[in-house]
Design a protein around this motif. Structure first.
Motif, PDB file in Angstrom:
ATOM      1  N   MET A   1       0.827  -1.184   0.000  1.00  0.00           N
ATOM      2  CA  MET A   1       0.000   0.000   0.000  1.00  0.00           C
ATOM      3  C   MET A   1       0.875   1.253   0.000  1.00  0.00           C
ATOM      4  SD  MET A   1      -3.187   0.798   2.454  1.00  0.00           S
ATOM      5  CE  MET A   1      -2.847   2.130   3.572  1.00  0.00           C
ATOM      6  N   ILE A   2       0.449   2.283  -0.706  1.00  0.00           N
ATOM      7  CA  ILE A   2       1.166   3.546  -0.761  1.00  0.00           C
ATOM      8  C   ILE A   2       1.296   4.118   0.659  1.00  0.00           C
ATOM      9  CG2 ILE A   2      -0.989   4.736  -1.294  1.00  0.00           C
ATOM     10  CD1 ILE A   2       0.561   6.811  -2.819  1.00  0.00           C
ATOM     11  N   ALA A   3       2.441   4.725   0.945  1.00  0.00           N
ATOM     12  CA  ALA A   3       2.678   5.311   2.268  1.00  0.00           C
ATOM     13  C   ALA A   3       1.567   6.311   2.598  1.00  0.00           C
ATOM     14  CB  ALA A   3       4.041   5.992   2.296  1.00  0.00           C
ATOM     15  N   LYS A   4       0.953   6.147   3.771  1.00  0.00           N
ATOM     16  CA  LYS A   4      -0.177   7.002   4.173  1.00  0.00           C
ATOM     17  C   LYS A   4       0.210   8.475   4.200  1.00  0.00           C
ATOM     18  CE  LYS A   4      -2.345   3.374   6.854  1.00  0.00           C
ATOM     19  NZ  LYS A   4      -2.659   2.865   8.176  1.00  0.00           N
ATOM     20  N   THR A   5       1.388   8.771   4.723  1.00  0.00           N
ATOM     21  CA  THR A   5       1.846  10.159   4.803  1.00  0.00           C
ATOM     22  C   THR A   5       1.923  10.773   3.410  1.00  0.00           C
ATOM     23  OG1 THR A   5       3.172   9.551   6.732  1.00  0.00           O
ATOM     24  CG2 THR A   5       3.700  11.644   5.672  1.00  0.00           C
ATOM     25  N   LEU A   6       2.481  10.033   2.471  1.00  0.00           N
ATOM     26  CA  LEU A   6       2.624  10.527   1.097  1.00  0.00           C
ATOM     27  C   LEU A   6       1.262  10.671   0.425  1.00  0.00           C
ATOM     28  CD1 LEU A   6       4.310  11.323  -1.352  1.00  0.00           C
ATOM     29  CD2 LEU A   6       4.527   8.877  -1.881  1.00  0.00           C
ATOM     30  N   LYS A   7       0.403   9.677   0.562  1.00  0.00           N
ATOM     31  CA  LYS A   7      -0.923   9.726  -0.057  1.00  0.00           C
ATOM     32  C   LYS A   7      -1.702  10.945   0.436  1.00  0.00           C
ATOM     33  CE  LYS A   7      -5.140   7.017  -0.850  1.00  0.00           C
ATOM     34  NZ  LYS A   7      -5.558   7.971  -1.807  1.00  0.00           N
ATOM     35  N   ALA A   8      -1.716  11.163   1.731  1.00  0.00           N
ATOM     36  CA  ALA A   8      -2.437  12.308   2.292  1.00  0.00           C
ATOM     37  C   ALA A   8      -1.846  13.619   1.776  1.00  0.00           C
ATOM     38  CB  ALA A   8      -2.387  12.262   3.817  1.00  0.00           C
ATOM     39  N   PHE A   9      -0.531  13.697   1.728  1.00  0.00           N
ATOM     40  CA  PHE A   9       0.157  14.899   1.255  1.00  0.00           C
ATOM     41  C   PHE A   9      -0.222  15.217  -0.185  1.00  0.00           C
ATOM     42  CE2 PHE A   9       4.024  16.904  -0.576  1.00  0.00           C
ATOM     43  CZ  PHE A   9       4.113  18.024   0.243  1.00  0.00           C
ATOM     44  N   LEU A  10      -0.167  14.218  -1.058  1.00  0.00           N
ATOM     45  CA  LEU A  10      -0.491  14.427  -2.473  1.00  0.00           C
ATOM     46  C   LEU A  10      -1.979  14.726  -2.668  1.00  0.00           C
ATOM     47  CD1 LEU A  10       1.648  11.595  -4.115  1.00  0.00           C
ATOM     48  CD2 LEU A  10       2.196  14.036  -3.963  1.00  0.00           C
ATOM     49  N   ASP A  11      -2.829  13.980  -1.990  1.00  0.00           N
ATOM     50  CA  ASP A  11      -4.273  14.173  -2.150  1.00  0.00           C
ATOM     51  C   ASP A  11      -4.728  15.540  -1.639  1.00  0.00           C
ATOM     52  OD1 ASP A  11      -4.408  11.668  -3.296  1.00  0.00           O
ATOM     53  OD2 ASP A  11      -5.279  10.693  -1.524  1.00  0.00           O
ATOM     54  N   GLN A  12      -4.181  15.987  -0.522  1.00  0.00           N
ATOM     55  CA  GLN A  12      -4.556  17.296   0.022  1.00  0.00           C
ATOM     56  C   GLN A  12      -4.178  18.435  -0.919  1.00  0.00           C
ATOM     57  OE1 GLN A  12      -2.590  17.339   3.811  1.00  0.00           O
ATOM     58  NE2 GLN A  12      -4.108  15.995   4.773  1.00  0.00           N
ATOM     59  N   ARG A  13      -3.197  18.205  -1.754  1.00  0.00           N
ATOM     60  CA  ARG A  13      -2.732  19.236  -2.685  1.00  0.00           C
ATOM     61  C   ARG A  13      -3.270  19.021  -4.096  1.00  0.00           C
ATOM     62  NH1 ARG A  13      -0.085  18.597   1.573  1.00  0.00           N
ATOM     63  NH2 ARG A  13       1.076  20.276   2.557  1.00  0.00           N
TER      64      ARG A  13
END
Length: 153
Positions: A1-13
């Motif tokens: 699974m994609i790193a949660k921190t990275l996914k949230a960072f990209l999705d929020q932007r």
């Protein structure tokens, strides 16, 4: 699974990216072969220690980090490759050795080879040994603000 921190960072932007699943692979060259990308197009993250602090060196999978060049660039003799035991805990949402090249999310400096900056697209480990992310170079550069310097062979 994609790193949660990275996914949230990209999705929020609202960053556009693609996640590509592949069979388990552990080296950059294996990953490149699994996702059918030439080695020079896959970004690998090599962990280094500069003046006692962890940092990321991001370069094409088919190249090597030249520590001496990083010493010259950072103007310090205290530069070396990091041991896995030194950085494993710094990426709690990633499989060991599969960290994405987003040092800004983990409070680390990021040094990127100019060869990566010449590409329109970044392809890199998504935090696991069975997924990569593809995204626009311009988005990566804007988000991470890496030091683009020559330290590879």
């Amino acid at each position: 699974m994609i790193a949660k921190t990275l996914k949230a960072f990209l999705d929020q932007r609202n960053i556009k990216y693609v996640v590509v699943a592949h069979s388990p692979a552990y080296t950059a060259q294996e990953i490149a072969a699994s996702v059918h990308v030439p080695g020079q197009f896959l970004a690998k993250t090599v962990m280094v220690v500069i003046d006692g602090a962890l940092a990321m060196a991001v370069l094409p999978a088919n190249q090597r980090v030249l520590i001496e060049d990083l010493r010259d660039i950072t103007e310090t003799d205290d530069v070396r490759l990091a041991h896995e035991s030194e950085f494993r805990d710094a990426f709690p949402d990633c499989e060991s050795g599969a960290m994405p090249p987003f040092g800004n999310l983990y409070d680390m400096s990021v040094y990127v080879s100019p060869a990566m900056a010449e590409r329109h697209e970044m392809v890199f480990s998504a935090g696991s040994h069975h997924e990569v992310i593809k995204m626009a170079w311009r988005d990566y550069e804007r988000l991470v603000k890496p030091h683009i310097v020559n330290f590879t062979m």
